[in-house]
Design a protein around this motif. Structure first.
Motif, PDB file in Angstrom:
ATOM      1  N   ASP A   1       0.851  -1.186   0.000  1.00 11.90           N
ATOM      2  CA  ASP A   1       0.000   0.000   0.000  1.00 11.90           C
ATOM      3  C   ASP A   1       0.891   1.242   0.000  1.00 11.90           C
ATOM      4  N   TRP A   2       0.462   2.279  -0.702  1.00 13.51           N
ATOM      5  CA  TRP A   2       1.290   3.474  -0.763  1.00 13.51           C
ATOM      6  C   TRP A   2       0.431   4.719  -0.904  1.00 13.51           C
ATOM      7  N   ASP A   3       0.991   5.836  -0.512  1.00 20.99           N
ATOM      8  CA  ASP A   3       0.301   7.112  -0.628  1.00 20.99           C
ATOM      9  C   ASP A   3       1.334   8.212  -0.834  1.00 20.99           C
ATOM     10  N   ILE A   4       0.917   9.273  -1.491  1.00 23.93           N
ATOM     11  CA  ILE A   4       1.789  10.379  -1.857  1.00 23.93           C
ATOM     12  C   ILE A   4       1.561  11.552  -0.925  1.00 23.93           C
ATOM     13  N   HIS A   5       2.643  12.220  -0.568  1.00 24.90           N
ATOM     14  CA  HIS A   5       2.549  13.413   0.264  1.00 24.90           C
ATOM     15  C   HIS A   5       3.391  14.509  -0.374  1.00 24.90           C
ATOM     16  N   LEU A   6       2.777  15.611  -0.702  1.00 26.41           N
ATOM     17  CA  LEU A   6       3.481  16.755  -1.269  1.00 26.41           C
ATOM     18  C   LEU A   6       3.698  17.777  -0.167  1.00 26.41           C
ATOM     19  N   MET A   7       4.946  18.130   0.060  1.00 25.69           N
ATOM     20  CA  MET A   7       5.271  19.097   1.099  1.00 25.69           C
ATOM     21  C   MET A   7       5.160  20.505   0.523  1.00 25.69           C
ATOM     22  N   LYS A   8       3.973  21.048   0.575  1.00 23.81           N
ATOM     23  CA  LYS A   8       3.711  22.344  -0.044  1.00 23.81           C
ATOM     24  C   LYS A   8       4.472  23.476   0.632  1.00 23.81           C
ATOM     25  N   LYS A   9       4.813  23.287   1.897  1.00 23.01           N
ATOM     26  CA  LYS A   9       5.507  24.355   2.610  1.00 23.01           C
ATOM     27  C   LYS A   9       6.843  24.704   1.972  1.00 23.01           C
ATOM     28  N   VAL A  10       7.428  23.736   1.276  1.00 22.88           N
ATOM     29  CA  VAL A  10       8.748  23.990   0.700  1.00 22.88           C
ATOM     30  C   VAL A  10       8.695  24.077  -0.818  1.00 22.88           C
ATOM     31  N   ALA A  11       7.503  24.145  -1.389  1.00 24.24           N
ATOM     32  CA  ALA A  11       7.388  24.180  -2.846  1.00 24.24           C
ATOM     33  C   ALA A  11       8.082  25.400  -3.421  1.00 24.24           C
ATOM     34  N   GLY A  12       8.062  26.510  -2.710  1.00 26.30           N
ATOM     35  CA  GLY A  12       8.717  27.708  -3.201  1.00 26.30           C
ATOM     36  C   GLY A  12      10.189  27.770  -2.877  1.00 26.30           C
ATOM     37  N   MET A  13      10.644  26.873  -2.014  1.00 30.58           N
ATOM     38  CA  MET A  13      12.048  26.875  -1.603  1.00 30.58           C
ATOM     39  C   MET A  13      12.892  25.937  -2.456  1.00 30.58           C
ATOM     40  N   LEU A  14      12.348  24.755  -2.733  1.00 29.27           N
ATOM     41  CA  LEU A  14      13.053  23.787  -3.559  1.00 29.27           C
ATOM     42  C   LEU A  14      12.527  23.848  -4.982  1.00 29.27           C
ATOM     43  N   SER A  15      13.401  23.628  -5.935  1.00 28.78           N
ATOM     44  CA  SER A  15      12.960  23.547  -7.323  1.00 28.78           C
ATOM     45  C   SER A  15      12.062  22.336  -7.485  1.00 28.78           C
ATOM     46  N   GLY A  16      10.774  22.565  -7.733  1.00 36.61           N
ATOM     47  CA  GLY A  16       9.839  21.463  -7.889  1.00 36.61           C
ATOM     48  C   GLY A  16       9.199  21.016  -6.603  1.00 36.61           C
ATOM     49  N   GLY A  17       9.537  21.701  -5.489  1.00 40.10           N
ATOM     50  CA  GLY A  17       8.949  21.276  -4.228  1.00 40.10           C
ATOM     51  C   GLY A  17       9.574  19.977  -3.757  1.00 40.10           C
ATOM     52  N   LEU A  18       8.898  19.301  -2.865  1.00 37.47           N
ATOM     53  CA  LEU A  18       9.421  18.061  -2.308  1.00 37.47           C
ATOM     54  C   LEU A  18       8.245  17.136  -2.048  1.00 37.47           C
ATOM     55  N   PHE A  19       8.247  15.969  -2.669  1.00 31.21           N
ATOM     56  CA  PHE A  19       7.186  15.007  -2.415  1.00 31.21           C
ATOM     57  C   PHE A  19       7.793  13.686  -1.994  1.00 31.21           C
ATOM     58  N   ASN A  20       7.033  12.935  -1.253  1.00 32.29           N
ATOM     59  CA  ASN A  20       7.511  11.636  -0.817  1.00 32.29           C
ATOM     60  C   ASN A  20       6.386  10.626  -0.898  1.00 32.29           C
ATOM     61  N   VAL A  21       6.756   9.360  -0.825  1.00 35.38           N
ATOM     62  CA  VAL A  21       5.810   8.255  -0.929  1.00 35.38           C
ATOM     63  C   VAL A  21       5.944   7.406   0.322  1.00 35.38           C
ATOM     64  N   THR A  22       4.847   7.203   1.022  1.00 35.40           N
ATOM     65  CA  THR A  22       4.835   6.313   2.179  1.00 35.40           C
ATOM     66  C   THR A  22       4.332   4.946   1.736  1.00 35.40           C
ATOM     67  N   LEU A  23       5.149   3.928   1.961  1.00 33.82           N
ATOM     68  CA  LEU A  23       4.820   2.558   1.577  1.00 33.82           C
ATOM     69  C   LEU A  23       4.679   1.722   2.835  1.00 33.82           C
ATOM     70  N   ASN A  24       3.643   0.902   2.893  1.00 32.64           N
ATOM     71  CA  ASN A  24       3.465   0.065   4.074  1.00 32.64           C
ATOM     72  C   ASN A  24       2.831  -1.270   3.706  1.00 32.64           C
ATOM     73  N   GLY A  25       3.048  -2.244   4.584  1.00 31.78           N
ATOM     74  CA  GLY A  25       2.518  -3.575   4.353  1.00 31.78           C
ATOM     75  C   GLY A  25       3.618  -4.608   4.406  1.00 31.78           C
ATOM     76  N   THR A  26       3.431  -5.680   3.651  1.00 30.06           N
ATOM     77  CA  THR A  26       4.408  -6.770   3.590  1.00 30.06           C
ATOM     78  C   THR A  26       4.814  -6.993   2.138  1.00 30.06           C
ATOM     79  N   GLY A  27       6.103  -6.925   1.892  1.00 29.03           N
ATOM     80  CA  GLY A  27       6.618  -7.088   0.532  1.00 29.03           C
ATOM     81  C   GLY A  27       7.891  -6.284   0.356  1.00 29.03           C
ATOM     82  N   LYS A  28       8.470  -6.365  -0.825  1.00 31.67           N
ATOM     83  CA  LYS A  28       9.765  -5.742  -1.084  1.00 31.67           C
ATOM     84  C   LYS A  28       9.623  -4.361  -1.723  1.00 31.67           C
ATOM     85  N   VAL A  29      10.525  -3.486  -1.300  1.00 33.30           N
ATOM     86  CA  VAL A  29      10.628  -2.126  -1.821  1.00 33.30           C
ATOM     87  C   VAL A  29      12.101  -1.876  -2.139  1.00 33.30           C
ATOM     88  N   ALA A  30      12.385  -1.266  -3.285  1.00 34.54           N
ATOM     89  CA  ALA A  30      13.763  -0.935  -3.648  1.00 34.54           C
ATOM     90  C   ALA A  30      13.893   0.575  -3.767  1.00 34.54           C
TER      91      ALA A  30
END
Length: 231
Positions: A123-152
């Protein structure tokens, strides 16, 4: 046989057919996926495959309207592709070092640029850190992955894991932060006094602060987001 012969080179660098885990490190920078059904991978990360495998780019509504409107996977360097079929699939991302996690009902949050592949059952979900969108080129987003299985995931050079302990927060550079414990929620600190020494020309220096208990993975490289300007 000469140690520099073609035959010796092949012996030293050929794929190891004895390994049959779903995810295998064929080399420190090449991931082998022993595909039996499907896998999600970073678009453009396929370097080779053997077998009958079909590739599809992530459809706009593939993962629901909610994820679509988060605008996370909008850039060429951070969109997903689905590989379906049977065979050996080889993935890489700009020569970055690859780390595999076998999640056991656990969660990890990964910088969007550093997610290489994951099993479809995760299972996964996306989080966009809007607070830093104007500070970093393109902002900063991350993906939270959870459950059982492999992630690379990937990192430039050797990653370092920092332990977060109660009362001892860990401060990191956002561009050097690869991943962290799924339950940690980073806060952003801005320190104007260091703006001439730090940052990427944004006019401000800022850091991510992790508090609580868990871990943070950093790399010895400041990676600029490739997802384009976000708002």
């Amino acid at each position: 046989m000469s140690k520099y012969s073609i035959d010796e080179f092949i012996n030293q660098t050929k794929q190891d057919e004895r390994e049959n885990e779903y995810f295998e490190l064929e080399t420190p920078r090449i991931l082998e996926v022993n595909l039996l059904d499907q896998v999600w991978a970073k678009a453009g990360s396929m370097i080779s495959y053997v077998g009958n495998i079909k590739f599809e780019r992530e459809k706009v509504l593939e993962h629901g309207v909610g994820k679509m409107f988060k605008k996370a996977f909008t850039g060429e360097g951070s969109s997903l592709m689905k590989a379906t079929g049977r065979g050996q699939l080889y993935l890489a991302d700009q020569g970055k070092k690859i780390t595999i996690f076998d999640l056991q009902n656990e969660a990890i949050t990964v910088n969007g640029n550093d997610l290489l592949a994951f099993e479809p059952g995760i299972d996964w979900d996306i989080h966009l850190m809007k607070k830093v969108a104007g500070m970093l080129s393109g902002g900063l987003f991350n993906v939270t992955l959870n459950g059982t299985g492999k992630v690379a995931i990937t990192s430039h050079y050797e990653p370092l894991t920092l332990l977060v302990e109660p009362g001892k927060p860990v401060i990191t550079d956002p561009n050097a932060t690869v991943a962290w414990s799924g339950h940690l929620k980073p806060e952003f600190r801005t320190d104007i006094s260091y703006r001439t020494l730090l940052g990427r020309g944004s006019g401000e220096s800022f850091q991510m602060e992790f508090s609580g208990e868990g871990f943070v993975i950093v790399q010895p490289f400041e990676e600029i987001s490739s997802s384009g300007t976000q708002s």
